[in-house]
Write a protein that holds these residues in place. Structure first.
Motif, PDB file in Angstrom:
ATOM      1  N   GLU A  33       0.846  -1.622  -0.213  1.00 65.57           N
ATOM      2  CA  GLU A  33      -0.048  -0.156  -0.493  1.00 65.57           C
ATOM      3  C   GLU A  33       0.772   1.237  -0.252  1.00 65.57           C
ATOM      4  O   GLU A  33       1.801   1.106   0.759  1.00 65.57           O
ATOM      5  N   PHE A  34       0.461   2.319  -1.109  1.00 66.07           N
ATOM      6  CA  PHE A  34       1.259   3.252  -1.725  1.00 66.07           C
ATOM      7  C   PHE A  34       0.537   4.536  -0.718  1.00 66.07           C
ATOM      8  O   PHE A  34      -0.710   4.880  -0.827  1.00 66.07           O
ATOM      9  N   ALA A  35       1.604   5.188   0.334  1.00 63.74           N
ATOM     10  CA  ALA A  35       0.559   6.520   0.429  1.00 63.74           C
ATOM     11  C   ALA A  35       0.825   7.391  -1.291  1.00 63.74           C
ATOM     12  O   ALA A  35      -0.170   8.328  -1.256  1.00 63.74           O
ATOM     13  N   GLY A  36       1.175   7.273  -2.240  1.00 61.10           N
ATOM     14  CA  GLY A  36       1.337   7.950  -3.776  1.00 61.10           C
ATOM     15  C   GLY A  36       0.798   7.300  -4.728  1.00 61.10           C
ATOM     16  O   GLY A  36       0.545   6.135  -4.395  1.00 61.10           O
ATOM     17  N   ASP A  37       1.583   7.570  -5.890  1.00 61.37           N
ATOM     18  CA  ASP A  37       1.533   6.614  -7.331  1.00 61.37           C
ATOM     19  C   ASP A  37       2.528   5.596  -7.107  1.00 61.37           C
ATOM     20  O   ASP A  37       3.393   5.891  -6.928  1.00 61.37           O
ATOM     21  N   PRO A  38       1.999   4.636  -6.923  1.00 58.20           N
ATOM     22  CA  PRO A  38       2.999   2.809  -7.220  1.00 58.20           C
ATOM     23  C   PRO A  38       3.727   3.297  -8.592  1.00 58.20           C
ATOM     24  O   PRO A  38       4.699   2.429  -8.410  1.00 58.20           O
ATOM     25  N   ALA A  39       3.120   3.446  -9.909  1.00 62.50           N
ATOM     26  CA  ALA A  39       4.017   3.434 -10.288  1.00 62.50           C
ATOM     27  C   ALA A  39       5.341   4.314 -10.362  1.00 62.50           C
ATOM     28  O   ALA A  39       6.426   4.247 -10.750  1.00 62.50           O
ATOM     29  N   ALA A  40       4.819   5.558 -10.168  1.00 62.51           N
ATOM     30  CA  ALA A  40       6.417   6.423  -9.437  1.00 62.51           C
ATOM     31  C   ALA A  40       7.191   5.830  -8.533  1.00 62.51           C
ATOM     32  O   ALA A  40       8.897   5.740  -8.828  1.00 62.51           O
ATOM     33  N   ALA A  41       6.666   5.033  -7.835  1.00 62.76           N
ATOM     34  CA  ALA A  41       7.970   4.625  -6.490  1.00 62.76           C
ATOM     35  C   ALA A  41       8.385   3.550  -7.109  1.00 62.76           C
ATOM     36  O   ALA A  41       9.775   3.535  -7.442  1.00 62.76           O
ATOM     37  N   MET A  42       7.610   2.777  -8.422  1.00 67.66           N
ATOM     38  CA  MET A  42       8.139   1.411  -8.691  1.00 67.66           C
ATOM     39  C   MET A  42       9.196   1.809  -9.680  1.00 67.66           C
ATOM     40  O   MET A  42      10.543   1.754  -9.740  1.00 67.66           O
TER      41      MET A  42
END
Length: 112
Positions: free
Chosen positions: A54-63
């Protein structure tokens, strides 16, 4: 609002403890916070591995950010001994291991 991502792969029999140890060590570093991870749950079922993040923001950006980090690449390399692609013939990147959500419900009535 948070966003969840589910990764599906295969896990070596008896490796759940090793995988939990690796994530436990990594989760005590700055890596999850730098990527906006607010929760992680790991499951296994009949040789399958399920990793819900679970991400606070955008998972695609995190990855995208994760791929450039040495600590993420090191964790991924360490996990290779225990986790393998669900379908090695079609796996090219972690994106090929992500399940596609098709229904979600919350008590407030929000649905996807």
């Amino acid at each position: 609002m948070t966003t969840r991502m589910l990764i599906v792969a295969r896990i070596r029999p008896g490796a759940a403890g090793d995988v939990a140890r690796l994530f436990g060590a990594s989760d005590r570093t700055e890596l999850p916070r730098a990527l906006g991870v607010v929760r992680r749950d790991l499951y296994e079922y009949q040789g399958l591995y399920f990793h819900q993040v679970e991400f606070a923001g955008d998972p695609a950006a995190a990855m995208a950010e994760a791929r450039g980090r040495d600590d993420f690449r090191e964790l991924s390399a360490d996990l290779d001994a225990f986790i393998s692609p669900y379908d090695p013939a079609t796996w090219r990147s972690p994106a090929d291991a992500m399940a596609s959500g098709f229904y979600s419900w919350t008590p407030s009535g929000d649905q996807r």
